[in-house]
Each structure stands twice: as C-alpha cells, then as structure tokens.
Design a protein around this motif. Structure first.
Motif, mmCIF file in Angstrom:
data_model
loop_
_atom_site.group_PDB
_atom_site.id
_atom_site.type_symbol
_atom_site.label_atom_id
_atom_site.label_comp_id
_atom_site.label_asym_id
_atom_site.label_seq_id
_atom_site.Cartn_x
_atom_site.Cartn_y
_atom_site.Cartn_z
ATOM 1 N N GLY A 72 0.999 -1.309 0.078
ATOM 2 C CA GLY A 72 0.122 0.056 -0.014
ATOM 3 C C GLY A 72 0.912 1.252 -0.031
ATOM 4 N N GLN A 130 -3.204 4.589 -1.339
ATOM 5 C CA GLN A 130 -3.853 3.390 -1.718
ATOM 6 C C GLN A 130 -3.673 2.177 -0.678
ATOM 7 O OE1 GLN A 130 -2.387 1.895 -5.415
ATOM 8 N NE2 GLN A 130 -2.532 -0.117 -4.868
ATOM 9 N N PRO A 131 -4.813 1.752 -0.290
ATOM 10 C CA PRO A 131 -4.576 0.594 0.860
ATOM 11 C C PRO A 131 -3.707 -0.638 0.199
ATOM 12 C CG PRO A 131 -6.953 0.783 -0.088
ATOM 13 C CD PRO A 131 -6.155 1.652 -0.819
ATOM 14 N N GLN A 142 -2.979 -4.303 -1.136
ATOM 15 C CA GLN A 142 -3.811 -5.582 -1.668
ATOM 16 C C GLN A 142 -2.744 -6.647 -1.481
ATOM 17 O OE1 GLN A 142 -4.135 -3.588 -5.384
ATOM 18 N NE2 GLN A 142 -6.409 -3.287 -5.006
#
Length: 94
Positions: free
Chosen positions: A84, A88-89, A91
C-alpha cells in the motif's frame, strides 16, 4: 527391506536410503513452490497481467531450496500494491 551381510552392504544400503530421501525432499520442495506460485498468481492484481508474469520460482542447491516471488526486475513497483501507499490501501498477494 534390505538384507545386510557386511559393512560394504550396510554402507550401500544407507546410501540408497539417503538418495531416496534426497529425491523425495527435492520433489516436495518443487511441488510446494509450484503450489505457492499458483496461489500468489491467483491473488495479484490483473489490470495488465504484468505482475503475475513477473512472479516465478528460482531453485538452488540441486532443487532442495526454492525461492518463490517477484523474480522479474521490471516489476519493481509490485511493492506498492502489496504494502500500500499513503493514497492506496494494501492489496497483499504474496
């Protein structure tokens, strides 16, 4: 089961067992690495497919050691979706 009569036969029997164990271990490492690679490829983002293509298996020590992960230096950005960013988290796929 091997029948052993003397020291040369004992040494040969022990070597035979060691060879069988080494072959089985190498096979297990290969199967485990292939399973891990398939799992990782199923979880990476699929926008371009480049991330999945950059994953691979590298073996060393006659197949007794396997490294599974990003092996293509052109996929240097893989860490961004994996861990991340501030915008943006994560993934995680690996």
């Amino acid at each position: 089961m091997a029948k052993v009569k003397g020291l040369p036969e004992l040494r040969a029997a022990i070597q035979h067992v060691a060879d069988q164990m080494a072959a089985g271990g190498t096979e297990a490492v290969g199967e485990g690495a292939a399973s891990m690679l398939a799992d990782m490829r199923s979880r990476v983002p699929r926008r371009t497919g480049h991330e999945a293509a950059g994953l691979g298996i590298q073996t060393r020590h006659g197949g007794r050691l396997a490294q599974v992960g990003v092996l293509d230096p052109g996929v240097e950005y893989e860490e961004y979706p994996e861990f991340g960013t501030s915008e943006q988290p994560a993934q995680p796929a690996i």
